[in-house]
Design an enzyme around this catalytic site. Structure first.
Site, mmCIF file in Angstrom:
data_model
loop_
_atom_site.group_PDB
_atom_site.id
_atom_site.type_symbol
_atom_site.label_atom_id
_atom_site.label_comp_id
_atom_site.label_asym_id
_atom_site.label_seq_id
_atom_site.Cartn_x
_atom_site.Cartn_y
_atom_site.Cartn_z
ATOM 1 N N LYS A 54 44.554 51.205 33.178
ATOM 2 C CA LYS A 54 45.494 50.126 33.460
ATOM 3 C C LYS A 54 45.016 48.951 32.638
ATOM 4 O O LYS A 54 43.807 48.765 32.465
ATOM 5 C CB LYS A 54 45.457 49.761 34.944
ATOM 6 C CG LYS A 54 46.043 50.840 35.830
ATOM 7 C CD LYS A 54 46.160 50.342 37.248
ATOM 8 C CE LYS A 54 46.794 51.412 38.128
ATOM 9 N NZ LYS A 54 46.749 51.032 39.535
ATOM 10 N N HIS A 57 43.793 43.459 34.294
ATOM 11 C CA HIS A 57 44.648 42.635 35.140
ATOM 12 C C HIS A 57 44.042 41.248 35.300
ATOM 13 O O HIS A 57 42.831 41.094 35.342
ATOM 14 C CB HIS A 57 44.774 43.327 36.489
ATOM 15 C CG HIS A 57 45.865 42.796 37.341
ATOM 16 N ND1 HIS A 57 45.704 41.678 38.105
ATOM 17 C CD2 HIS A 57 47.135 43.226 37.543
ATOM 18 C CE1 HIS A 57 46.836 41.447 38.760
ATOM 19 N NE2 HIS A 57 47.720 42.374 38.434
ATOM 20 N N HIS A 60 41.225 40.466 37.691
ATOM 21 C CA HIS A 60 39.810 40.778 37.410
ATOM 22 C C HIS A 60 39.108 39.651 36.649
ATOM 23 O O HIS A 60 37.906 39.709 36.440
ATOM 24 C CB HIS A 60 39.696 42.076 36.610
ATOM 25 C CG HIS A 60 40.214 43.268 37.357
ATOM 26 N ND1 HIS A 60 39.500 43.863 38.377
ATOM 27 C CD2 HIS A 60 41.376 43.947 37.280
ATOM 28 C CE1 HIS A 60 40.201 44.862 38.875
ATOM 29 N NE2 HIS A 60 41.353 44.928 38.227
#
Length: 495
Positions: A54, A57, A60
């Site tokens: 992924k 983001h 994070h």
């Protein structure tokens, strides 16, 4: 009655402080007797921990910069630190992703921009996942993965290694590194051993549905319990058996004095349970585990709208700073404007993030973050660059045997008194693990140094006075640079 009046010998103040700062350099404040009773520790710090396949983001970002700050501070204070990135690299979502890649994937795109491509594949397959057949295929794929089927495993390994490569590139932009990349996948087999240990110790109970739980209540009435196993016998992240296995393995391997987990506060419950189970298993070191919880960032948008990816935020910060640099009349010719803008942009993001208590949520604002005159990262960078160019212009020679007794003006005394407080601020930051103390110290240092820069000219002053003032500005810049680096900011020398 009851009061003590005293005056400070200003000559002595100037002499002692400046001598100490220039002699100790980056060790200034750390050699203080405040730290003489603090034991040096071995610390393991787990932070960042994105999910493989992924894109990185924005959620994070906080974990990454907070973990980095704590690690930097501990290293500076002489502790031995291991930085661990514990990746979300296992679980049912890989079943879906595997099937998605077989259906919609493209080898070329995977190589050129792996996270973007896997993200697109994941979105497509999620739409298709309403179909029962797709869900069955995903379960089969994940089962094959757990059974170590070669073809399935090799695809998963590709996802993992491409993702880590791309993460490393982003971490480089953030000025962050890790000593160890581990992940949930490492502990699949070990988590089965943990379940066996729980059973042997009589801690594992089965519910009517066959789910495995551990009773955490004081009265043993299941008023508080933790689920550690699905009814089909597989362990999953929330079941904690994977995390229990990771904690036990980590402690065996590193034998550390403190183990820290830097994640958002929604996971507080999870870590409370994790530490409680470790204690029930007889691991006394569970007392030395700590969850550093932080709040959420709200309202992070780029010009293109709502943002979820970190890379977009970094690009936006850089482009806005470049724009400001281009339109500012005072901007010097900078050798590498893009690199400089990157460092200033990151400083702006970090300072805005670190101004409040870590546990508080905060509202992100570009305008506030990028002001050049407010309490911002841009202002810190600007002050550092100005002090640096002052040294370049006038301070080519060595500043030894300078008579600093002439530094008597209120502006000079403000700077000296502030420099004297640096060790207290480092001590408090290390005790509370809150970067806001250091941020507020550096912002004040920048303000008093800017006032001194305006009121105490070097150019045109008598040589002895000019040397003394340069000495003061060099000391201020040295402490400013050191504090910025602890926060994860690279000071710029021109802007």
């Amino acid at each position: 009655p009851g009061t003590v009046n005293f005056t400070i010998n200003r000559e002595l103040l100037a002499k002692i402080v400046l001598q100490q700062v220039l002699k100790d350099g980056s060790e200034y404040g750390i050699k203080s007797e405040l730290f003489s009773t603090v034991p040096r520790q071995k610390a393991v710090i787990e932070f960042s921990s994105p999910n493989i396949a992924k894109k990185f983001h924005i959620g994070h970002l906080r974990s990454t910069i907070i973990g980095n700050f704590i690690a930097n501070l501990k290293v500076a204070l002489g502790h031995q630190v291991t930085r661990i990135n514990y990746l979300g690299d296992w679980g049912m979502q890989f079943g879906l992703l595997g099937v998605g890649f077989q259906k919609f994937g493209n080898e070329e795109k995977l190589k050129s921009s792996p996270l973007q491509h896997l993200f697109e594949v994941y979105v497509q397959i999620n739409k298709a996942a309403e179909d029962e057949n797709i869900r069955t295929l995903a379960k089969d794929f994940f089962r094959k993965l757990e059974e170590h089927d070669e073809q399935t495993l090799s695809l998963w390994k590709q996802f993992r290694s491409y993702s880590i490569e791309e993460y490393i590139r982003i971490y480089k932009r953030l000025g962050v590194h890790f000593d160890e990349y581990s992940g949930e996948s490492f502990y699949q087999e070990k988590s089965q051993e943990v379940l066996k240990m729980l059973e042997e110790k009589g801690l594992l109970q089965k519910t009517a549905k066959g789910t495995g739980i551990v009773d955490l209540s004081e009265k043993k009435d299941l008023s508080s319990f933790s689920t550690v196993m699905r009814s089909d016998g597989t362990s999953l992240y929330i079941t904690r058996s994977v995390n229990l296995a990771a904690a036990i393995d980590r402690m065996n391997k590193h034998n550390c004095d403190i183990m820290m987990y830097v994640t958002d506060k929604s996971q507080s419950n999870h870590f409370q349970h994790l530490f409680q189970i470790l204690k029930l298993m007889g691991y006394d070191w569970a007392e030395r585990c700590q969850h550093v919880a932080f709040g959420l960032v709200q309202g992070m948008k780029t010009r293109r709208g709502e943002v979820i990816f970190l890379e977009d935020v970094l690009d936006e910060a850089r482009s806005r700073i470049l724009q400001n640099m281009a339109s500012a009349k005072t901007t010097k010719e900078v050798e590498n404007p893009v690199e400089t803008a990157e460092k200033i942009g990151l400083a702006a993001l970090i300072i805005q993030d670190f101004q409040g208590l870590l546990s508080s949520d905060y509202q992100f604002s570009w305008d506030r973050a990028l002001q050049s005159r407010g309490d911002t990262g841009v202002f810190l960078q600007y002050t550092h660059a100005r002090l640096h160019s002052l040294e370049q212009l006038h301070g080519k020679g060595q500043l030894t045997d300078v008579n600093v007794a002439s530094l008597q003006e209120p502006e000079a005394i403000s700077v000296l008194q502030h420099l004297l407080r640096y060790d207290e601020v480092l001590y408090r930051s290390s005790q509370e693990l809150q970067p806001k103390h250091l941020v507020s110290y550096l912002l004040t240092l920048s303000h008093v140094a800017a006032a001194a820069h305006r009121g105490l000219p070097v150019k045109g002053s008598a040589p002895a006075l000019a040397q003394a003032r340069l000495c003061l500005f060099r000391a201020a810049r040295s402490v400013l640079a050191h504090g910025m680096k602890l926060l994860g900011i690279t000071p710029v020398t021109r802007m």
